[in-house]
Design a protein around this motif. Structure first.
Motif, PDB file in Angstrom:
ATOM      1  N   SER A 184       7.168  25.231  -0.730  1.00 43.69           N
ATOM      2  CA  SER A 184       5.859  25.523  -0.125  1.00 43.69           C
ATOM      3  C   SER A 184       5.232  24.330   0.585  1.00 43.69           C
ATOM      4  N   ASN A 185       5.124  23.209  -0.109  1.00 40.71           N
ATOM      5  CA  ASN A 185       4.524  22.006   0.482  1.00 40.71           C
ATOM      6  C   ASN A 185       5.278  20.792  -0.048  1.00 40.71           C
ATOM      7  N   LEU A 186       5.721  19.934   0.857  1.00 42.37           N
ATOM      8  CA  LEU A 186       6.477  18.740   0.466  1.00 42.37           C
ATOM      9  C   LEU A 186       5.601  17.505   0.557  1.00 42.37           C
ATOM     10  N   VAL A 187       5.651  16.676  -0.475  1.00 43.01           N
ATOM     11  CA  VAL A 187       4.948  15.390  -0.482  1.00 43.01           C
ATOM     12  C   VAL A 187       5.973  14.272  -0.378  1.00 43.01           C
ATOM     13  N   LEU A 188       5.792  13.411   0.614  1.00 39.70           N
ATOM     14  CA  LEU A 188       6.616  12.215   0.767  1.00 39.70           C
ATOM     15  C   LEU A 188       5.721  11.003   0.504  1.00 39.70           C
ATOM     16  N   VAL A 189       6.145  10.151  -0.428  1.00 42.09           N
ATOM     17  CA  VAL A 189       5.342   8.988  -0.810  1.00 42.09           C
ATOM     18  C   VAL A 189       6.144   7.719  -0.524  1.00 42.09           C
ATOM     19  N   GLY A 191       0.814  -1.208   0.000  1.00 37.98           N
ATOM     20  CA  GLY A 191       0.000   0.000   0.000  1.00 37.98           C
ATOM     21  C   GLY A 191       0.850   1.261   0.000  1.00 37.98           C
ATOM     22  N   LEU A 192       0.169   2.417  -0.103  1.00 37.82           N
ATOM     23  CA  LEU A 192       0.843   3.705  -0.168  1.00 37.82           C
ATOM     24  C   LEU A 192       0.607   4.527   1.089  1.00 37.82           C
ATOM     25  N   MET A 193       1.636   5.219   1.522  1.00 39.86           N
ATOM     26  CA  MET A 193       1.510   6.252   2.545  1.00 39.86           C
ATOM     27  C   MET A 193       1.927   7.564   1.901  1.00 39.86           C
ATOM     28  N   ILE A 194       1.037   8.557   1.965  1.00 40.50           N
ATOM     29  CA  ILE A 194       1.283   9.853   1.337  1.00 40.50           C
ATOM     30  C   ILE A 194       1.188  10.938   2.401  1.00 40.50           C
ATOM     31  N   LEU A 195       2.307  11.564   2.682  1.00 42.00           N
ATOM     32  CA  LEU A 195       2.373  12.601   3.716  1.00 42.00           C
ATOM     33  C   LEU A 195       2.716  13.924   3.039  1.00 42.00           C
ATOM     34  N   SER A 196       1.770  14.864   3.061  1.00 44.01           N
ATOM     35  CA  SER A 196       1.939  16.161   2.425  1.00 44.01           C
ATOM     36  C   SER A 196       1.806  17.251   3.488  1.00 44.01           C
ATOM     37  N   TYR A 197       2.783  18.125   3.590  1.00 44.35           N
ATOM     38  CA  TYR A 197       2.726  19.122   4.663  1.00 44.35           C
ATOM     39  C   TYR A 197       3.321  20.458   4.224  1.00 44.35           C
ATOM     40  N   VAL A 244      13.314  20.365  -4.863  1.00 43.70           N
ATOM     41  CA  VAL A 244      13.461  19.559  -3.654  1.00 43.70           C
ATOM     42  C   VAL A 244      14.899  19.083  -3.465  1.00 43.70           C
ATOM     43  N   ARG A 245      15.665  19.031  -4.529  1.00 40.26           N
ATOM     44  CA  ARG A 245      17.044  18.542  -4.427  1.00 40.26           C
ATOM     45  C   ARG A 245      18.029  19.616  -3.954  1.00 40.26           C
ATOM     46  N   ILE A 246      17.580  20.845  -3.830  1.00 42.18           N
ATOM     47  CA  ILE A 246      18.488  21.950  -3.498  1.00 42.18           C
ATOM     48  C   ILE A 246      18.232  22.429  -2.069  1.00 42.18           C
ATOM     49  N   PRO A 247      19.120  22.095  -1.120  1.00 44.71           N
ATOM     50  CA  PRO A 247      18.941  22.563   0.263  1.00 44.71           C
ATOM     51  C   PRO A 247      18.833  24.089   0.303  1.00 44.71           C
ATOM     52  N   GLY A 248      18.052  24.573   1.234  1.00 47.86           N
ATOM     53  CA  GLY A 248      17.874  26.017   1.365  1.00 47.86           C
ATOM     54  C   GLY A 248      16.808  26.523   0.410  1.00 47.86           C
ATOM     55  N   LEU A 249      17.046  26.375  -0.873  1.00 49.60           N
ATOM     56  CA  LEU A 249      16.082  26.837  -1.873  1.00 49.60           C
ATOM     57  C   LEU A 249      14.741  26.131  -1.709  1.00 49.60           C
ATOM     58  N   HIS A 279       9.697   1.984   1.681  1.00 49.87           N
ATOM     59  CA  HIS A 279      10.719   2.735   0.968  1.00 49.87           C
ATOM     60  C   HIS A 279      10.104   3.969   0.307  1.00 49.87           C
ATOM     61  N   LEU A 280      10.865   5.045   0.335  1.00 49.05           N
ATOM     62  CA  LEU A 280      10.442   6.310  -0.246  1.00 49.05           C
ATOM     63  C   LEU A 280      10.521   6.208  -1.764  1.00 49.05           C
ATOM     64  N   VAL A 281       9.394   6.456  -2.433  1.00 46.36           N
ATOM     65  CA  VAL A 281       9.375   6.357  -3.891  1.00 46.36           C
ATOM     66  C   VAL A 281       9.274   7.723  -4.562  1.00 46.36           C
ATOM     67  N   ALA A 282       8.919   8.767  -3.808  1.00 49.84           N
ATOM     68  CA  ALA A 282       8.831  10.101  -4.394  1.00 49.84           C
ATOM     69  C   ALA A 282       8.876  11.153  -3.294  1.00 49.84           C
ATOM     70  N   ALA A 283       9.478  12.290  -3.621  1.00 50.52           N
ATOM     71  CA  ALA A 283       9.480  13.462  -2.752  1.00 50.52           C
ATOM     72  C   ALA A 283       9.445  14.669  -3.681  1.00 50.52           C
ATOM     73  N   PHE A 284       8.388  15.453  -3.623  1.00 50.81           N
ATOM     74  CA  PHE A 284       8.227  16.552  -4.580  1.00 50.81           C
ATOM     75  C   PHE A 284       7.386  17.669  -3.973  1.00 50.81           C
ATOM     76  N   PRO A 285       7.487  18.884  -4.528  1.00 51.45           N
ATOM     77  CA  PRO A 285       6.686  20.007  -4.054  1.00 51.45           C
ATOM     78  C   PRO A 285       5.275  19.909  -4.626  1.00 51.45           C
ATOM     79  N   ARG A 286       4.303  19.823  -3.768  1.00 51.77           N
ATOM     80  CA  ARG A 286       2.939  19.492  -4.189  1.00 51.77           C
ATOM     81  C   ARG A 286       2.326  20.476  -5.183  1.00 51.77           C
ATOM     82  N   TYR A 287       2.535  21.756  -4.954  1.00 48.91           N
ATOM     83  CA  TYR A 287       1.810  22.749  -5.742  1.00 48.91           C
ATOM     84  C   TYR A 287       2.585  23.248  -6.953  1.00 48.91           C
ATOM     85  N   HIS A 288       3.684  22.589  -7.267  1.00 49.57           N
ATOM     86  CA  HIS A 288       4.505  22.995  -8.402  1.00 49.57           C
ATOM     87  C   HIS A 288       4.271  22.062  -9.594  1.00 49.57           C
ATOM     88  N   PRO A 289       4.426  22.579 -10.804  1.00 49.47           N
ATOM     89  CA  PRO A 289       4.398  21.700 -11.980  1.00 49.47           C
ATOM     90  C   PRO A 289       5.599  20.763 -11.960  1.00 49.47           C
TER      91      PRO A 289
END
Length: 241
Positions: A232-237, A136-142, A221-226, A204-214
């Motif tokens: 704005s919002n990070l999704v961990l899948v 199954g999937l766990m999707i945490l968006s914050y 997400v790969r650039i610390p600080g930026l 296992h983490l299969v995706a990490a991306f900014p939710r509201y971005h194209p």
């Protein structure tokens, strides 16, 4: 890009017109969940059991039902569970830090814009993984603290510090903010979530991306600080093993 602009524009209605705000978020959440589920399993969400941690009164229920999924929100606050005159068909009262759900009971466990409102978001993440079945999937968006919406209704004043922003809000409005820093709103960063993801076992983490971005902007997400300022919002899948 149109999706991103529309979603971000809805945030100004979160307090004044929650039905409008959550209606837009509901449609996007279902589309996102269905896309991730289809990518993982090769099928759509029909007959899937979806648990929404911090789901309020069940704003997402109808949207998931349109796809044939069974939707169950979990909400600790009775006032939130009956907000806007809504009551979910299968709503559960309970805390995300101790979900009243059996191990491996659901196909999808998701949480949208809730982790920043609990004192230990990673304990909540562990609980979400516990109740997710293998495969199954766990999707945490914050919401990220250092992003433009980190202060919620306090606006950009949170950059001056959460406690100070809360005092300014109370002085201006004659009441404390609903999302009170240190009580119902906490500083959670992208780095926090990505570090926690590296410690997770049994999934296992299969995706990490900014939710509201194209999708073309997901490299942020790969650039610390930026990423803290612009994601704005990070999704961990996660996929449960």
């Amino acid at each position: 890009m149109g999706r991103s602009v529309d979603l971000l524009s809805q945030f100004r209605f979160e307090q004044t017109d929650p039905a409008r705000f959550y209606g837009a978020v509901a449609r996007d959440t279902v589309d996102l969940t269905n896309a991730l589920w289809t990518q993982s399993t090769g099928t759509d969400l029909r007959d899937a059991l979806v648990l929404d941690v911090g789901g309020g009164p069940g704003y997402f229920e109808d949207a998931f039902a349109e796809l044939g999924a069974t939707y169950i929100p979990v909400e600790p606050d009775p006032a939130e569970a009956h907000a806007a005159g809504l009551t979910a068909t299968r709503g559960i009262r309970g805390s995300g830090l101790a979900l009243p759900v059996a191990d491996g009971a659901v196909d999808v466990c998701l949480s949208s814009n809730v982790a920043e409102h609990v004192p230990d978001p990673w304990a909540m993440g562990a609980e979400m993984l516990r109740v997710t079945r293998p495969g199954g999937l766990m999707i945490l968006s914050y919401t990220l603290w250092y992003g433009p919406f980190g202060g919620h209704e306090m606006g950009l004043t949170h950059y001056a510090g959460g406690a100070r922003a809360a005092r300014w809000y109370a002085r201006r409005h004659g009441r404390p903010p609903k999302n009170l820093y240190g009580t119902s709103l906490f500083k959670v960063t992208a780095a926090d979530g990505l570090r926690w993801a590296q410690t997770v076992t049994g999934a296992h983490l299969v995706a990490a991306f900014p939710r509201y971005h194209p999708a073309w902007a997901w490299w942020i997400v790969r650039i610390p600080g930026l990423r803290e300022l612009l994601a704005s919002n990070l999704v961990l899948v996660f996929v449960k093993e």
